[in-house]
Design an enzyme around this catalytic site. Structure first.
Site, PDB file in Angstrom:
ATOM      1  CG  HIS A 203      57.815  -3.670  21.188  1.00  0.00           C
ATOM      2  ND1 HIS A 203      59.498  -3.176  21.120  1.00  0.00           N
ATOM      3  CD2 HIS A 203      57.501  -3.645  20.060  1.00  0.00           C
ATOM      4  CE1 HIS A 203      59.655  -2.672  20.175  1.00  0.00           C
ATOM      5  NE2 HIS A 203      58.492  -3.392  19.416  1.00  0.00           N
TER       6      HIS A 203
HETATM    7  C1  UD1 Z   1      54.327  -1.596  17.007  1.00  0.00           C
HETATM    8  C2  UD1 Z   1      54.866  -1.856  15.412  1.00  0.00           C
HETATM    9  C3  UD1 Z   1      55.986  -2.330  15.718  1.00  0.00           C
HETATM   10  C4  UD1 Z   1      56.550  -0.539  16.701  1.00  0.00           C
HETATM   11  C5  UD1 Z   1      55.647  -1.197  17.752  1.00  0.00           C
HETATM   12  C6  UD1 Z   1      56.431   0.585  18.379  1.00  0.00           C
HETATM   13  C7  UD1 Z   1      53.459  -3.312  13.931  1.00  0.00           C
HETATM   14  C8  UD1 Z   1      53.309  -3.969  13.411  1.00  0.00           C
HETATM   15  N1  UD1 Z   1      54.044  -2.714  15.115  1.00  0.00           N
HETATM   16  O1  UD1 Z   1      53.769  -3.344  17.796  1.00  0.00           O
HETATM   17  O2  UD1 Z   1      56.796  -2.062  14.332  1.00  0.00           O
HETATM   18  O3  UD1 Z   1      58.099  -1.202  16.631  1.00  0.00           O
HETATM   19  O4  UD1 Z   1      53.883  -0.572  17.124  1.00  0.00           O
HETATM   20  O5  UD1 Z   1      55.553   0.671  19.637  1.00  0.00           O
HETATM   21  O6  UD1 Z   1      52.409  -2.374  13.441  1.00  0.00           O
HETATM   22  N2  UD1 Z   1      48.141  -2.687  22.672  1.00  0.00           N
HETATM   23  C9  UD1 Z   1      47.361  -1.661  23.875  1.00  0.00           C
HETATM   24  N3  UD1 Z   1      47.587  -0.009  24.190  1.00  0.00           N
HETATM   25  C10 UD1 Z   1      48.134   0.565  22.491  1.00  0.00           C
HETATM   26  C11 UD1 Z   1      48.145  -0.149  21.464  1.00  0.00           C
HETATM   27  C12 UD1 Z   1      48.876  -1.806  21.353  1.00  0.00           C
HETATM   28  O7  UD1 Z   1      47.611  -2.629  25.040  1.00  0.00           O
HETATM   29  O8  UD1 Z   1      47.589   1.436  22.832  1.00  0.00           O
HETATM   30  C13 UD1 Z   1      48.047  -3.767  23.109  1.00  0.00           C
HETATM   31  C14 UD1 Z   1      47.664  -4.342  22.380  1.00  0.00           C
HETATM   32  O9  UD1 Z   1      46.897  -5.912  23.222  1.00  0.00           O
HETATM   33  C15 UD1 Z   1      47.640  -5.186  20.592  1.00  0.00           C
HETATM   34  C16 UD1 Z   1      49.274  -5.464  21.045  1.00  0.00           C
HETATM   35  O10 UD1 Z   1      49.270  -4.233  22.500  1.00  0.00           O
HETATM   36  O11 UD1 Z   1      47.113  -5.825  20.578  1.00  0.00           O
HETATM   37  C17 UD1 Z   1      49.891  -4.670  19.984  1.00  0.00           C
HETATM   38  O12 UD1 Z   1      50.122  -3.504  19.316  1.00  0.00           O
HETATM   39  P1  UD1 Z   1      49.866  -3.392  17.873  1.00  0.00           P
HETATM   40  O13 UD1 Z   1      50.523  -1.613  17.406  1.00  0.00           O
HETATM   41  O14 UD1 Z   1      49.487  -4.732  17.310  1.00  0.00           O
HETATM   42  O15 UD1 Z   1      51.640  -3.843  17.527  1.00  0.00           O
HETATM   43  P2  UD1 Z   1      52.781  -2.975  18.732  1.00  0.00           P
HETATM   44  O16 UD1 Z   1      53.253  -4.300  19.710  1.00  0.00           O
HETATM   45  O17 UD1 Z   1      52.807  -1.981  19.051  1.00  0.00           O
END
Ligand code: UD1
Length: 359
Positions: A203
């Site tokens: 991820h």
């Molecule tokens: C976040 C954490 C990471 C952790 C991970 C666990 C930060 C910087 N990163 O990464 O340290 O290891 O969570 O999973 O805080 N999205 C969805 N649905 C959701 C959430 C996210 O579709 O419920 C998609 C969105 O397009 C979003 C992208 O995933 O922009 C990234 O989500 P984000 O929460 O920013 O970071 P993670 O990659 O999940």
């Protein structure tokens, strides 16, 4: 004491599930969900299966750039902390939710307890590194999961109120693993057999947002030719689709693409895998708990402790290294008790109570 616990992402829900019952036995917990993760499988399902109490507050911030997401959380948390006036703000790990909690609390001069203090990659281009360095610096109580984490803090001149408690994730792993048993039902539901599959998760943005890295990693795993179970993070699924890779992967009968799985199912999948491939720090650590070798496709996801112990090998996104590791990596025999004794939560709550009694 009134303790405000801030969560927002899947791994934080797991940590909260471990600590919350122990904390609630002697303190008033106010649970705040920032809403960083909002998909059913990442959030609501984890609350349900892990029996985490309903959050008292949900900020529903959702996704965004780092600044926008963190700023939205800070605004919500500042209002909330000003209103409820917690005696302590408790934060987990190194996500943007952690950073927002730390900045909002520090500006209001509220004491912070940091669970999982001290891990370092010594690379400030990693967003999580920024988050943990800042949070550790601003914290009052620092609960280090390992001796190595405490040493990292000492090397930065942080020596006050650093406690090696063990890892709350090891506490909940032990309980969940016992409840899951052999995990037979989960394997049956996916049509896989014990020891006869690779479990893969991915991820991290620099792996899954880059077409080259994504092709290299998937290519390395596919050329191994073994059944591979891949629970897909929404970010990775979206990128596979964007780069036109999803259809081909879905047609490959050796690649089992599934929705993100809940924590107990993940434990069942990890403990029965032949080997784990991941860029997640949590999953690489949990594969060590399971006694299953781990190939880390990202140095960010590798715990130096488990690499030194000989249970994790770091290949990065190099397909040849990855294929070789899948074929030939075999772990050292012993697994030292690096992450504590399964009672980190009790130690943390005792220290919180001591902090309260000292006024
Ligand atoms: C976040 C954490 C990471 C952790 C991970 C666990 C930060 C910087 N990163 O990464 O340290 O290891 O969570 O999973 O805080 N999205 C969805 N649905 C959701 C959430 C996210 O579709 O419920 C998609 C969105 O397009 C979003 C992208 O995933 O922009 C990234 O989500 P984000 O929460 O920013 O970071 P993670 O990659 O999940």
């Amino acid at each position: 004491m009134k303790v405000a616990c801030v969560v927002g992402t899947r791994p934080q829900f797991v940590k909260e599930a471990a600590l919350s019952p122990v904390l609630r036995s002697c303190h008033e917990e106010i649970l705040v969900n920032t809403g960083q993760h909002y998909d059913y499988e990442l959030c609501a399902e984890q609350f349900k299966v892990l029996k985490i109490p309903e959050p008292d507050y949900n900020l529903s911030v959702g996704s965004g750039s780092h600044a926008r997401q963190t700023a939205a959380m800070m605004v919500g948390l500042e209002d909330l902390f000003s209103d409820i006036k917690p005696g302590l703000v408790l934060l987990y790990g190194d996500t943007n939710s952690t950073l927002a909690g730390a900045l909002a609390a520090a500006k209001l001069q509220l004491p912070i307890a940091h669970v999982e203090a001290g891990p370092r990659q010594y690379d400030m281009s990693i967003p999580e590194e920024v988050n943990r360095v800042v949070t550790d610096r601003l914290s009052k109580l620092r609960f280090a999961p390992t001796e190595h984490s405490a040493l990292n803090l000492r090397n930065e001149g942080i020596t006050d109120e650093v406690y090696v408690t063990g890892d709350v994730m090891y506490d909940i792993f032990l309980k969940t693993s016992a409840a899951v048993g052999s995990g037979e039902g989960v394997l049956e539901s996916y049509g896989i057999e014990q020891g006869k599959y690779v479990l893969m998760t991915m991820h991290r943005p620099h792996n899954s947002d880059s077409e080259t890295s994504l092709r290299n990693i998937i290519g390395g795993v596919r050329s191994n030719g073994e059944k591979t179970v891949l629970p897909l993070h929404p970010r990775t699924r979206a990128n596979l689709e964007r780069f036109g890779m999803l259809g081909d992967l879905e047609r490959d009968e050796m690649m089992l693409l599934v929705k993100p799985v809940n924590y107990p199912a993940m434990v069942a999948l990890m403990k029965n895998a032949r080997i784990v491939v991941t860029d997640s720090g949590g999953v690489s650590k949990e594969s060590f708990f399971c006694g299953v070798p781990c190939v880390s496709i990202d140095k960010v996801g590798a715990w130096p402790e488990t690499v030194i112990a000989g249970w994790c090998v770091v290949t990065g996104a190099d397909p040849a290294l990855l294929e070789k590791a899948l074929r030939s990596f075999s772990p050292a025999g012993e697994r030292p008790p690096l992450f504590g004794d399964g009672h980190a939560c009790e130690k943390i709550v005792d220290l919180v109570s001591e902090f309260e009694s000292l006024g």
